[in-house]
Write a protein that holds these residues in place. Structure first.
Motif, mmCIF file in Angstrom:
data_model
loop_
_atom_site.group_PDB
_atom_site.id
_atom_site.type_symbol
_atom_site.label_atom_id
_atom_site.label_comp_id
_atom_site.label_asym_id
_atom_site.label_seq_id
_atom_site.Cartn_x
_atom_site.Cartn_y
_atom_site.Cartn_z
ATOM 1 N N PRO A 1 44.291 55.751 27.609
ATOM 2 C CA PRO A 1 42.859 56.968 28.345
ATOM 3 C C PRO A 1 41.699 56.046 28.863
ATOM 4 N N VAL A 2 40.707 57.297 29.574
ATOM 5 C CA VAL A 2 40.492 56.492 30.518
ATOM 6 C C VAL A 2 39.509 55.465 29.965
ATOM 7 N N GLN A 3 39.130 55.731 29.087
ATOM 8 C CA GLN A 3 37.951 54.338 27.404
ATOM 9 C C GLN A 3 39.257 53.229 27.770
ATOM 10 N N PHE A 4 40.178 53.094 28.034
ATOM 11 C CA PHE A 4 41.104 52.198 27.645
ATOM 12 C C PHE A 4 40.594 51.053 28.644
ATOM 13 N N CYS A 5 39.569 51.430 30.108
ATOM 14 C CA CYS A 5 39.358 50.659 31.091
ATOM 15 C C CYS A 5 37.504 49.698 30.365
ATOM 16 N N GLN A 6 37.157 50.121 29.393
ATOM 17 C CA GLN A 6 36.302 49.625 28.528
ATOM 18 C C GLN A 6 36.644 48.443 27.962
ATOM 19 N N LEU A 7 38.334 47.562 27.736
ATOM 20 C CA LEU A 7 38.265 46.429 27.140
ATOM 21 C C LEU A 7 38.302 45.536 28.336
ATOM 22 N N GLN A 8 37.103 45.220 28.732
ATOM 23 C CA GLN A 8 36.899 44.608 29.977
ATOM 24 C C GLN A 8 36.811 43.084 29.691
ATOM 25 N N LYS B 1 40.196 54.883 36.564
ATOM 26 C CA LYS B 1 39.262 53.787 35.936
ATOM 27 C C LYS B 1 39.562 52.403 36.403
ATOM 28 N N ILE B 2 40.644 52.357 36.804
ATOM 29 C CA ILE B 2 41.492 50.395 35.824
ATOM 30 C C ILE B 2 40.377 49.823 37.011
ATOM 31 N N GLY B 3 39.945 49.762 37.947
ATOM 32 C CA GLY B 3 39.501 49.113 39.026
ATOM 33 C C GLY B 3 38.093 48.415 37.600
ATOM 34 N N GLN B 4 37.389 48.871 36.288
ATOM 35 C CA GLN B 4 36.816 48.185 35.729
ATOM 36 C C GLN B 4 37.410 47.358 35.408
ATOM 37 N N LEU B 5 38.647 47.091 35.037
ATOM 38 C CA LEU B 5 39.037 46.085 34.181
ATOM 39 C C LEU B 5 38.836 44.447 35.020
ATOM 40 N N THR B 6 37.494 44.048 35.536
ATOM 41 C CA THR B 6 37.608 43.146 36.525
ATOM 42 C C THR B 6 38.127 41.725 35.703
ATOM 43 N N ASN B 7 38.071 41.188 35.102
ATOM 44 C CA ASN B 7 39.144 39.829 34.450
ATOM 45 C C ASN B 7 40.519 40.246 34.259
ATOM 46 N N PRO C 1 46.047 54.637 41.610
ATOM 47 C CA PRO C 1 44.385 55.319 41.961
ATOM 48 C C PRO C 1 44.415 54.798 42.042
ATOM 49 N N SER C 2 42.720 54.973 43.436
ATOM 50 C CA SER C 2 42.222 54.525 44.355
ATOM 51 C C SER C 2 41.647 53.425 44.316
ATOM 52 N N GLU C 3 41.428 53.326 42.442
ATOM 53 C CA GLU C 3 40.628 52.351 42.263
ATOM 54 C C GLU C 3 41.192 51.089 41.656
ATOM 55 N N PHE C 4 42.787 51.584 42.124
ATOM 56 C CA PHE C 4 43.673 49.405 41.690
ATOM 57 C C PHE C 4 43.201 48.992 43.737
ATOM 58 N N LYS C 5 42.755 49.661 44.030
ATOM 59 C CA LYS C 5 42.420 48.562 45.383
ATOM 60 C C LYS C 5 41.360 47.712 45.077
ATOM 61 N N SER C 6 40.695 47.460 44.291
ATOM 62 C CA SER C 6 39.606 46.533 43.845
ATOM 63 C C SER C 6 40.153 45.914 42.718
ATOM 64 N N LEU C 7 41.180 45.586 42.440
ATOM 65 C CA LEU C 7 41.705 44.683 41.166
ATOM 66 C C LEU C 7 42.066 43.523 42.269
ATOM 67 N N SER C 8 41.649 42.251 41.369
ATOM 68 C CA SER C 8 42.196 41.180 41.938
ATOM 69 C C SER C 8 42.804 40.270 40.889
ATOM 70 N N LEU C 9 44.101 40.961 41.272
ATOM 71 C CA LEU C 9 45.030 39.820 40.041
ATOM 72 C C LEU C 9 45.672 38.748 40.468
ATOM 73 N N GLU C 10 46.797 37.873 39.674
ATOM 74 C CA GLU C 10 46.993 36.740 40.020
ATOM 75 C C GLU C 10 48.893 37.092 40.133
ATOM 76 N N HIS C 11 49.438 38.729 39.169
ATOM 77 C CA HIS C 11 50.310 38.942 39.367
ATOM 78 C C HIS C 11 50.672 40.089 39.247
ATOM 79 N N VAL C 12 51.536 41.051 39.895
ATOM 80 C CA VAL C 12 51.016 42.253 39.620
ATOM 81 C C VAL C 12 53.235 42.612 39.979
#
Ligand SMILES: [Zn+2]
Length: 408
Positions: free
Chosen positions: A236-243, A261-267, A282-293
């Motif tokens: 669900p879109v609310q999943f991105c509230q598990l910040q 809204k996956i970009g909201q998972l900033t951690n 989704p376009s918000e994927f671009k704002s993630l900052s990951l170590e491993h994908v």
């Protein structure tokens, strides 16, 4: 008098012999007792059990009590030459215990009731266990309750079809591993485990992760979630509230999209969603900052040459009011507007300008090199590619013209 805590006995002569201590305490019960043999003056014969220290009077070299409020202290004994490092004790009990030991050391009488010299019963010790690992059906406790002090519980390969309600009373749980069972649905009350940091649900029969769980106290505590090898089609879109999430594994599911809204998972640092059915990101994927994908084995669609244009002119009343609500961050929920409108608003598209659109937009798919969002990238397919399709939305022709080139 008894104290439940973790004890590490550090032998002070070990370093001289070139040896080292294990550096880890064990869960134990310390007892302060009075020796019974006749003939000894009553105030000189206090014993400290675990390990058996026969004499306490004038036998303590030093007390280290700086962290007593955190349940930690060290008692340095003269003979045997050991440091008793106590930790994970209740701070009040620890203070009481230490003052009794101090009195015994000075040779004063101890007022508090002392223990008899009998071994602690297993049942009593069991109550204070912090970790329990069960890996087969036959070891699963059916008649007995789980110890309330558990912080880490693993019940794998136990054939569970639902989450055992007795687990949900374990308020100290930090790590819950229910992997390799047959669980179909998660109760919303898992969200009442306020300290839960790691949840492992690998290899079950889950078809969803509920909105209620996404909006529970897990938002503040959950750091690691493993949903691999289930049957989840979408989160669900609310999943991105598990910040607080840093690790998410959702390999081997039937995922057809990531929450927009996956970009909201900033951690988020580790994301693995291999072998799913993702056609694009989704376009918000671009704002993630990951170590491993790891997105290996998804069915990414080839980007279309031409954009899909769904612009309305003029905007419908629904579109303009939805845009107003979202762009002005006006709060909404299903008590104010119909539920289906809430769903529409929750899944609205974000334009590259930062504003929102519902049904009037230009849509374009591109390819994105995953190295732009993560340090280490697992190849997307067997051909050695690290590129995935990503979908962009533009709220107007102007935005399309302005941002289209920037995003290339
Ligand atoms: Zn725009």
């Amino acid at each position: 008098m008894r104290l439940h805590c973790e004890v590490e006995v550090v032998h002070r002569r070990l370093p001289a012999l070139g040896l080292r201590n294990r550096g880890k305490g064990v869960r134990a019960v310390l007892s302060l007792c009075r020796a019974t043999p006749a003939g000894l003056p009553p105030i000189s014969n206090f014993l400290l059990c675990f390990p058996l220290v026969k004499q306490l009077k004038e036998n303590v070299e030093q007390f280290f009590t700086k962290f007593v409020d955190e349940g930690k202290a060290t008692v340095r004994l003269k003979e045997p030459p050991v440091d008793l490092c106590l930790s994970k004790a209740n701070s009040n009990s620890l203070k009481g215990f230490l003052s009794a030991v101090r009195l015994a050391h000075r040779g004063c009488n101890v007022d508090t009731p002392l223990s008899v010299l009998t071994p602690v019963k297993t049942a009593e010790f069991e109550k204070y266990r912090t970790k329990m690992v069960i890996t087969s059906k036959k070891d699963y406790p059916l008649s007995k309750n789980f110890p309330y002090s558990l912080e880490h519980l693993q019940t794998s390969h136990c054939g569970l079809v639902r989450v055992d309600m007795r687990m949900l009373c374990l308020k100290n749980l930090r790590k819950l591993d229910l992997s390799h069972n047959h669980i179909k649905k998660l109760p919303a009350t898992i969200g009442d485990l306020i300290h839960l940091q790691e949840l492992d649900l690998k290899d079950n029969h889950l078809e969803s992760f509920s909105v209620a769980l996404c909006q529970s106290t897990l938002q503040k505590s959950l750091r690691s979630l493993d949903l691999s090898k289930n049957k989840i089609k979408a989160l669900p879109v609310q999943f991105c509230q598990l910040q607080q999430l840093t690790d998410l594994k959702i390999d081997n599911n039937e995922l057809i999209r990531f929450p927009c809204k996956i970009g909201q998972l900033t951690n988020l640092r580790f994301l693995s969603a291999a072998r799913n059915k993702l056609p694009f990101l989704p376009s918000e994927f671009k704002s993630l900052s990951l170590e491993h994908v790891d997105l290996f084995g998804n069915t990414f669609e080839q980007p279309k040459v031409l954009p899909v244009i769904k612009l309305q002119a003029p905007l419908t009343l629904l579109e303009s009011s939805a845009r107003t609500v979202l762009n002005n961050r006006i709060p909404y929920d299903s008590r104010i507007i119909p539920f289906h409108l809430c769903q529409d608003l929750d899944t609205a598209k974000t334009c590259s300008c930062g504003r929102f659109c519902l049904n009037s937009f230009i849509q374009e798919t591109r390819t994105m090199n995953l190295h732009s969002v993560a340090h280490t990238v697992v190849l997307v397919d067997n051909m050695g590619s690290t590129e995935a399709s990503i979908i962009f939305y533009f709220c107007s022709l102007d935005c399309y013209v302005n941002f289209s080139d920037v995003l290339k």
